[in-house]
Design a protein around this motif. Structure first.
Motif, PDB file in Angstrom:
ATOM      1  N   ARG A 169       0.827  -1.211   0.000  1.00 60.66           N
ATOM      2  CA  ARG A 169       0.000   0.000   0.000  1.00 60.66           C
ATOM      3  C   ARG A 169       0.860   1.260   0.000  1.00 60.66           C
ATOM      4  NH1 ARG A 169      -5.807  -1.256   2.775  1.00 60.66           N
ATOM      5  NH2 ARG A 169      -6.180  -3.084   1.471  1.00 60.66           N
ATOM      6  N   ARG A 170       2.007   1.209   0.627  1.00 58.56           N
ATOM      7  CA  ARG A 170       2.924   2.342   0.539  1.00 58.56           C
ATOM      8  C   ARG A 170       3.402   2.519  -0.904  1.00 58.56           C
ATOM      9  NH1 ARG A 170       6.408   5.325   3.923  1.00 58.56           N
ATOM     10  NH2 ARG A 170       7.133   7.061   2.629  1.00 58.56           N
ATOM     11  N   ALA A 171       3.660   1.407  -1.572  1.00 62.27           N
ATOM     12  CA  ALA A 171       4.070   1.482  -2.977  1.00 62.27           C
ATOM     13  C   ALA A 171       2.990   2.126  -3.827  1.00 62.27           C
ATOM     14  CB  ALA A 171       4.400   0.086  -3.501  1.00 62.27           C
ATOM     15  N   CYS A 172       1.739   1.770  -3.564  1.00 62.66           N
ATOM     16  CA  CYS A 172       0.623   2.354  -4.315  1.00 62.66           C
ATOM     17  C   CYS A 172       0.603   3.871  -4.145  1.00 62.66           C
ATOM     18  CB  CYS A 172      -0.693   1.742  -3.852  1.00 62.66           C
ATOM     19  SG  CYS A 172      -2.159   2.370  -4.701  1.00 62.66           S
ATOM     20  N   ALA A 173       0.752   4.319  -2.897  1.00 59.08           N
ATOM     21  CA  ALA A 173       0.748   5.754  -2.635  1.00 59.08           C
ATOM     22  C   ALA A 173       1.937   6.444  -3.291  1.00 59.08           C
ATOM     23  CB  ALA A 173       0.758   5.999  -1.124  1.00 59.08           C
ATOM     24  N   GLU A 174       3.108   5.812  -3.229  1.00 58.80           N
ATOM     25  CA  GLU A 174       4.309   6.411  -3.818  1.00 58.80           C
ATOM     26  C   GLU A 174       4.227   6.476  -5.338  1.00 58.80           C
ATOM     27  OE1 GLU A 174       6.833   7.865  -2.384  1.00 58.80           O
ATOM     28  OE2 GLU A 174       6.186   7.463  -0.317  1.00 58.80           O
ATOM     29  N   MET A 175       3.453   5.594  -5.947  1.00 56.64           N
ATOM     30  CA  MET A 175       3.239   5.643  -7.393  1.00 56.64           C
ATOM     31  C   MET A 175       2.231   6.719  -7.795  1.00 56.64           C
ATOM     32  SD  MET A 175       2.976   1.591  -8.415  1.00 56.64           S
ATOM     33  CE  MET A 175       4.204   0.404  -7.882  1.00 56.64           C
ATOM     34  N   GLY A 176       1.604   7.342  -6.797  1.00 58.86           N
ATOM     35  CA  GLY A 176       0.626   8.369  -7.089  1.00 58.86           C
ATOM     36  C   GLY A 176      -0.720   7.828  -7.521  1.00 58.86           C
ATOM     37  N   LEU A 177      -1.024   6.594  -7.156  1.00 59.17           N
ATOM     38  CA  LEU A 177      -2.278   5.958  -7.544  1.00 59.17           C
ATOM     39  C   LEU A 177      -3.292   6.087  -6.410  1.00 59.17           C
ATOM     40  CD1 LEU A 177      -0.768   2.750  -9.171  1.00 59.17           C
ATOM     41  CD2 LEU A 177      -1.655   4.784 -10.347  1.00 59.17           C
ATOM     42  N   ARG A 178      -4.487   6.465  -6.740  1.00 59.69           N
ATOM     43  CA  ARG A 178      -5.539   6.667  -5.742  1.00 59.69           C
ATOM     44  C   ARG A 178      -6.383   5.407  -5.647  1.00 59.69           C
ATOM     45  NH1 ARG A 178     -10.041  11.540  -5.886  1.00 59.69           N
ATOM     46  NH2 ARG A 178     -11.079  11.036  -3.899  1.00 59.69           N
ATOM     47  N   ALA A 179      -6.339   4.769  -4.490  1.00 57.45           N
ATOM     48  CA  ALA A 179      -7.007   3.477  -4.306  1.00 57.45           C
ATOM     49  C   ALA A 179      -8.426   3.658  -3.803  1.00 57.45           C
ATOM     50  CB  ALA A 179      -6.219   2.610  -3.327  1.00 57.45           C
ATOM     51  N   TRP A 180      -9.257   2.668  -4.114  1.00 61.85           N
ATOM     52  CA  TRP A 180     -10.628   2.585  -3.626  1.00 61.85           C
ATOM     53  C   TRP A 180     -10.701   1.454  -2.610  1.00 61.85           C
ATOM     54  CZ3 TRP A 180     -14.026  -1.673  -4.771  1.00 61.85           C
ATOM     55  CH2 TRP A 180     -15.342  -1.499  -4.296  1.00 61.85           C
ATOM     56  N   GLU A 181     -11.354   1.698  -1.487  1.00 59.19           N
ATOM     57  CA  GLU A 181     -11.495   0.676  -0.450  1.00 59.19           C
ATOM     58  C   GLU A 181     -12.866   0.041  -0.554  1.00 59.19           C
ATOM     59  OE1 GLU A 181     -10.426  -1.935   2.052  1.00 59.19           O
ATOM     60  OE2 GLU A 181      -9.025  -0.230   1.996  1.00 59.19           O
ATOM     61  N   ASP A 182     -12.891  -1.253  -0.859  1.00 60.59           N
ATOM     62  CA  ASP A 182     -14.144  -1.993  -0.963  1.00 60.59           C
ATOM     63  C   ASP A 182     -14.796  -2.058   0.417  1.00 60.59           C
ATOM     64  OD1 ASP A 182     -16.203  -3.799  -1.304  1.00 60.59           O
ATOM     65  OD2 ASP A 182     -14.997  -5.266  -2.413  1.00 60.59           O
ATOM     66  N   PRO A 183     -16.019  -1.540   0.568  1.00 63.42           N
ATOM     67  CA  PRO A 183     -16.669  -1.594   1.889  1.00 63.42           C
ATOM     68  C   PRO A 183     -16.881  -3.011   2.400  1.00 63.42           C
ATOM     69  CG  PRO A 183     -18.196  -0.817   0.180  1.00 63.42           C
ATOM     70  CD  PRO A 183     -16.834  -0.824  -0.427  1.00 63.42           C
ATOM     71  N   HIS A 184     -16.908  -4.001   1.493  1.00 62.54           N
ATOM     72  CA  HIS A 184     -17.026  -5.390   1.948  1.00 62.54           C
ATOM     73  C   HIS A 184     -15.832  -5.805   2.799  1.00 62.54           C
ATOM     74  CE1 HIS A 184     -20.075  -6.688  -1.384  1.00 62.54           C
ATOM     75  NE2 HIS A 184     -20.634  -5.999  -0.412  1.00 62.54           N
ATOM     76  N   ASN A 185     -14.667  -5.159   2.564  1.00 61.50           N
ATOM     77  CA  ASN A 185     -13.486  -5.483   3.358  1.00 61.50           C
ATOM     78  C   ASN A 185     -13.626  -5.038   4.810  1.00 61.50           C
ATOM     79  OD1 ASN A 185     -12.202  -6.570   1.125  1.00 61.50           O
ATOM     80  ND2 ASN A 185     -11.177  -4.651   0.590  1.00 61.50           N
ATOM     81  N   LEU A 186     -14.601  -4.158   5.071  1.00 61.77           N
ATOM     82  CA  LEU A 186     -14.827  -3.665   6.430  1.00 61.77           C
ATOM     83  C   LEU A 186     -16.107  -4.227   7.045  1.00 61.77           C
ATOM     84  CD1 LEU A 186     -14.012   0.087   5.665  1.00 61.77           C
ATOM     85  CD2 LEU A 186     -12.459  -1.628   6.613  1.00 61.77           C
ATOM     86  N   ASP A 187     -16.806  -5.068   6.311  1.00 61.46           N
ATOM     87  CA  ASP A 187     -18.113  -5.559   6.736  1.00 61.46           C
ATOM     88  C   ASP A 187     -17.951  -6.813   7.599  1.00 61.46           C
ATOM     89  OD1 ASP A 187     -20.708  -6.518   6.990  1.00 61.46           O
ATOM     90  OD2 ASP A 187     -21.278  -5.940   4.953  1.00 61.46           O
TER      91      ASP A 187
END
Length: 345
Positions: free
Chosen positions: A174-192
């Motif tokens: 996830r740090r790599a994703c942020a460092e690449m400048g990519l904006r991630a979406w969090e699936d609400p099912h992952n928090l359900d």
């Protein structure tokens, strides 16, 4: 000149190693949900593939389970194109069938990915599962009591599916994703908390870390790797036992050229048929593997088939006293008739 952030370098290195193991003419597709893990994977693939002289694309699956999912799939596809990946595919699936919503969604997703591979063969799909996903899978296997194969977790490679990030923890990816400048979406099912994996991620693993100290996810992943080697050997031996347990006439039919029933099939539409005698003489570790494979082949959902179910089937072999049948998940029934087991949908 400074290089990429260490997290970015780690993800790119993992993808580079995966590409090196693939045929030169294979199209490589990143499966991307829009989450941080799969976005980091896609960004690394977009960076590494041209340097390796490979065709690389992406595929996103719309499960249709949430409002706005179709629009989100289009957005993810646009991000993949913006990374320079091509072809970029959007696949819409229908989620239904036995085993609960998690199992149904997984079946639909992999069917869509299989279709994408078929459309661009030879092809391979990279999946963004991390070390933490592996640990969660092992804990879920423990909870089901499903045996060594479940505890072996996810394989780094399974046919045309590769998981390059299994050796990296989620925070790194996830740090790599942020460092690449990519904006991630969090699936609400992952928090359900209705979903077992969400409870493992947000409750069980943190509780284990608190009680036993840090490093639980790494330890579970190491255990999975060791068990996978053992399970692979036992599975090969179980395949030999399965072949021995096929009724002679049916085995001969399945070996004949041209179309015909699959191995172990009885009448058309029926499930596998197995001779009891070679199973009874075999070690339990091999026999139960054969029985589990037969139940799955008959239509039992893997997520619902537990060790208790397999143990009850095993009693039809080792402790049969005239029991009529065993009812299994997915509407499957195992029946012993004389010296044969028949699995019926």
């Amino acid at each position: 000149m400074s290089g990429p952030h260490p997290a970015v370098a780690a993800v790119r290195s993992a993808v580079r190693r995966a590409l090196a193991d693939l045929p030169a003419d294979a199209t490589v597709l990143a499966a991307c949900s829009g989450g941080a893990d799969s976005l980091a994977l896609s960004g690394a693939l977009a960076f590494e593939a041209p340097r390796a002289g490979r065709t690389a694309g992406g595929v996103t699956v719309d499960h249709g389970l949430q409002e706005g999912s179709a629009a989100r799939a289009v957005e993810v596809a646009d991000v993949l194109r913006g990374l320079g990946l091509a072809p970029v595919l959007v696949r819409t699936v229908s989620v239904d069938g036995p085993g609960g919503p998690e199992a149904a969604a997984r079946r639909a997703r992999y069917a869509a990915l299989d279709g994408a591979v078929g459309a661009h063969a030879p092809a391979a799909v990279l999946l963004g599962h991390t070390l933490d996903d592996q640990a969660e899978t092992v804990l879920l296997g423990l909870a089901r009591g499903s045996g060594a194969r479940s505890l072996a977790g996810m394989a780094p490679r399974n046919g045309h599916y590769l998981r390059p990030l299994l050796g990296l923890d989620r925070s790194t990816v996830r740090r790599a994703c942020a460092e690449m400048g990519l904006r991630a979406w969090e699936d609400p099912h992952n928090l359900d908390p209705r979903f077992a994996r969400s409870r493992v991620r947000h409750e069980a693993l943190p509780a284990l870390e608190k009680a036993l100290g840090p490093g639980i996810a790494e330890a579970l992943a190491r255990t999975a790797a060791m068990l996978r080697a053992d399970a692979d050997t036992l599975d090969r031996l179980a395949e030999d036992l399965e072949a021995e347990a096929l009724p002679d006439a049916e085995a001969a039919t399945s070996a004949a050229p041209g179309p015909g029933p699959r191995p172990g099939a009885g009448t058309p539409g029926a499930g596998p048929v197995l001779d009891v005698e070679p199973l009874a003489a075999a070690p339990a570790s091999l026999r139960t593997r054969v029985l589990r494979r037969a139940a799955l082949a008959a239509g039992c959902p893997a997520s619902a088939l537990t060790a208790r179910h397999v143990r009850e089937i095993d009693r039809l072999v080792t402790d049969w006293r005239g029991q009529a049948h065993i009812d299994l998940p997915g509407g499957v029934r195992c029946r012993r008739i004389a010296r044969r087991l028949r699995f019926e949908a």
